[in-house]
Design an enzyme around this catalytic site. Structure first.
Site, PDB file in Angstrom:
ATOM      1  N   ASP A   1       0.692  -1.085  -0.106  1.00  0.00           N
ATOM      2  CA  ASP A   1      -0.412   0.063  -0.266  1.00  0.00           C
ATOM      3  C   ASP A   1       0.584   1.110   0.094  1.00  0.00           C
ATOM      4  O   ASP A   1       1.932   1.004   0.274  1.00  0.00           O
ATOM      5  CB  ASP A   1      -0.941   0.247   1.524  1.00  0.00           C
ATOM      6  CG  ASP A   1      -0.359  -0.231   2.728  1.00  0.00           C
ATOM      7  OD1 ASP A   1       0.807  -0.653   2.761  1.00  0.00           O
ATOM      8  OD2 ASP A   1      -0.709   0.530   3.549  1.00  0.00           O
TER       9      ASP A   1
ATOM     10  N   GLU B   1       0.589  -1.186   6.067  1.00  0.00           N
ATOM     11  CA  GLU B   1       1.256  -0.313   6.706  1.00  0.00           C
ATOM     12  C   GLU B   1       1.084   1.201   6.818  1.00  0.00           C
ATOM     13  O   GLU B   1       1.148   0.803   8.024  1.00  0.00           O
ATOM     14  CB  GLU B   1       2.649  -0.697   5.918  1.00  0.00           C
ATOM     15  CG  GLU B   1       3.691  -1.107   6.701  1.00  0.00           C
ATOM     16  CD  GLU B   1       4.549   0.912   6.518  1.00  0.00           C
ATOM     17  OE1 GLU B   1       5.301   1.136   7.430  1.00  0.00           O
ATOM     18  OE2 GLU B   1       3.656   1.892   6.010  1.00  0.00           O
TER      19      GLU B   1
END
Ligand SMILES: [Zn+2]
Length: 492
Positions: free
Chosen positions: A126, A193
């Site tokens: 991400d 994350e």
């Protein structure tokens, strides 16, 4: 008068002894990493340009994290997964791929020796969003993955699709050579994350449940800094610990009432006094222990005589060094838990005295502190202010333990790093100031390190999470070769 002379001689002897000890320690200072070089296999051939083009393609999937627990666009993640399977067929044939928490990816290649602890490489899929209105300030469209003058541009180029693609370039190249590891190789690519790391937490829990205890985990977090402030030159910094995170709510209560007749001390006065008291009582610093001490030990032998003398004799000059290092906010953050008031709130109307006002203070916890000890420290700072309370806000994270710089795992990573630095640059341990997914693997992997051999200037760091994020094609090549050597040497 005789006793005066005798006294002076004693003082002189003491001064000479002190000078002798200081000089001896200075001259005997040696770089600690010199002793522990691990032999590395030659890296496989990596087609940098092709790898950079694949990074560009990965960037075009808008795998954005905005809010914890909410996946912005799951289809972009599924698109990325399908692309990875197409781009890295050998890896996807040899490794098993599991979906964890729906979108996180856990790849496992078993080793020939099931009793050997596997190695674990981490990256995340991400990216943070691009701030609305800043798109035009980029050298290229933020999700284009465009290649301009040897740089791949786009959100995620450096944080952290560069790592993810480089790891897969490495496994693909090794497998093409018929790679069969003795230790297992595990790749864990989280999907959130940037918001919570719930994917990493779930993968770590799964490893724990399966009783898999990796020898080490390696994540993003530190790089080769070309203008490291201590030496003024390039240094490969290996993250051996990361700071914890805690926000607290400082609330100040008073009677309230009409603003035409304010009390001697209002809620606003108390809150102001509390913030000043908290800021005026910093957390303990120190250059003797922890990552700062290890960093100075590694860099000391490279410095000029005076600096080397101070570092080699921290028992004497520790206070002086600490004063110099903490003069800059970045230096201070390495030495201690930081205190940052970020939100002030309260009051509803200009003519009403509020009954409660509050501040949010964000702390980044040094490994020598804990959530409990930091809370106690803050409460002690405001103990004499009536009506002020301090409570944690949100879920805090403890600082990570400090991973060893003595064992074979550190020696391996340091040696692989040393193969990808500018000629003669040292490798040194460092404290990571931000949080990474790797914190979830503490207690699962034996040691946790944070490093990518990306060559960065300090001024470039604002591009990560900021405008103009990019990765050099040469860095892509360095990373892929680094991971390949690390996997080949680590798993043999
Ligand atoms: Zn990241």
């Amino acid at each position: 008068m005789k006793w005066v002379w005798r006294g002076l001689v004693l003082v002189l002897v003491a001064v000479l002894a002190l000078v002798g000890v200081v000089l001896a320690r200075t001259l005997m200072m040696r770089a600690p990493e010199a002793a522990a070089a691990v032999e590395l296999p030659a890296p496989p051939a990596i087609d940098e340009a092709a790898a950079a083009a694949r990074l560009g393609e990965a960037i075009r999937f808008r795998t954005i994290s905005r809010e914890a627990g909410v996946v912005d666009d799951p289809e972009s993640f599924r698109g990325l997964h399908a692309f990875l399977a197409r781009a890295y067929p050998r890896t996807h044939a040899a490794f098993t791929r599991e979906y964890v928490n729906d979108l996180s990816l856990l790849y496992t290649l078993p080793g020939s020796d099931p009793s050997a602890a596997p190695i674990l490489l981490l990256a995340h899929q991400d990216v943070v969003p691009v701030e609305a209105g800043t798109e035009g300030d980029w050298e290229a469209e933020p999700f284009s993955g465009a290649l301009i003058d040897g740089m791949v541009y786009g959100r995620g180029a450096a944080d952290d699709k560069g790592s993810l693609i480089a790891i897969l370039e490495a496994t693909e190249a090794l497998l093409a050579q018929g790679f069969t590891p003795r230790r297992g190789v595990i790749l864990a690519f989280g999907h959130d994350e940037e918001v919570s790391g719930a994917g990493a937490a779930a993968m770590a829990a799964l490893l724990r449940e399966r009783n898999i205890r990796p020898w080490f985990a390696l994540d993003e977090g530190m790089a080769v800094v070309l203008d490291e402030p201590t030496t003024g030159g390039p240094v490969a910094l290996i993250g051996v610990a990361e700071k914890g995170y805690m926000s607290v709510r400082v609330a100040a209560r008073a009677e309230g009432g009409h603003s035409s007749m304010p009390q001697a001390e209002t809620a606003a006065d108390k809150l102001a006094r509390a913030i000043i008291a908290i800021r005026a009582r910093p957390f303990r610093g120190g250059v003797q222990d922890g990552p700062a001490g290890a960093l100075l030990d590694a860099l000391g032998p490279r410095l000029g005589f005076m600096q080397r003398m101070a570092i080699a004799n921290r028992w004497l000059f520790g206070g002086l060094i600490e004063e110099q290092v903490s003069a800059s906010p970045a230096g201070d953050a390495i030495l201690r838990t930081t205190i940052a008031p970020t939100i002030l709130a309260g009051g509803a109307k200009d003519n009403i005295l509020p009954q409660e006002m509050h501040a949010i203070i964000n702390l980044r916890l040094h490994p020598r502190d804990s959530v409990a000890s930091a809370l106690a420290h803050l409460r002690a700072s405001v103990a004499d202010i009536d009506g002020v309370t301090i409570e944690p806000e949100g879920a805090p994270n403890e600082p990570s333990p400090v991973s060893s710089t003595q064992g074979e795992a550190y020696a391996l990573i340091a040696s692989a790093a040393a193969a990808h630095v500018p000629e003669g640059a040292p490798v040194a341990p460092m404290l990571v100031l931000a949080a990474t997914d790797s914190r979830h693997y503490v207690g699962v992997a034996e040691n946790v390190y944070r490093f990518q051999p990306v060559w960065a200037r300090r001024a470039d760091l604002s591009r990560v999470h900021g405008t103009g994020e990019r990765l050099a094609v040469a860095d892509m090549g360095r990373m892929a070769r680094f991971y390949a050597q690390l996997i080949a040497a680590g798993a043999r």
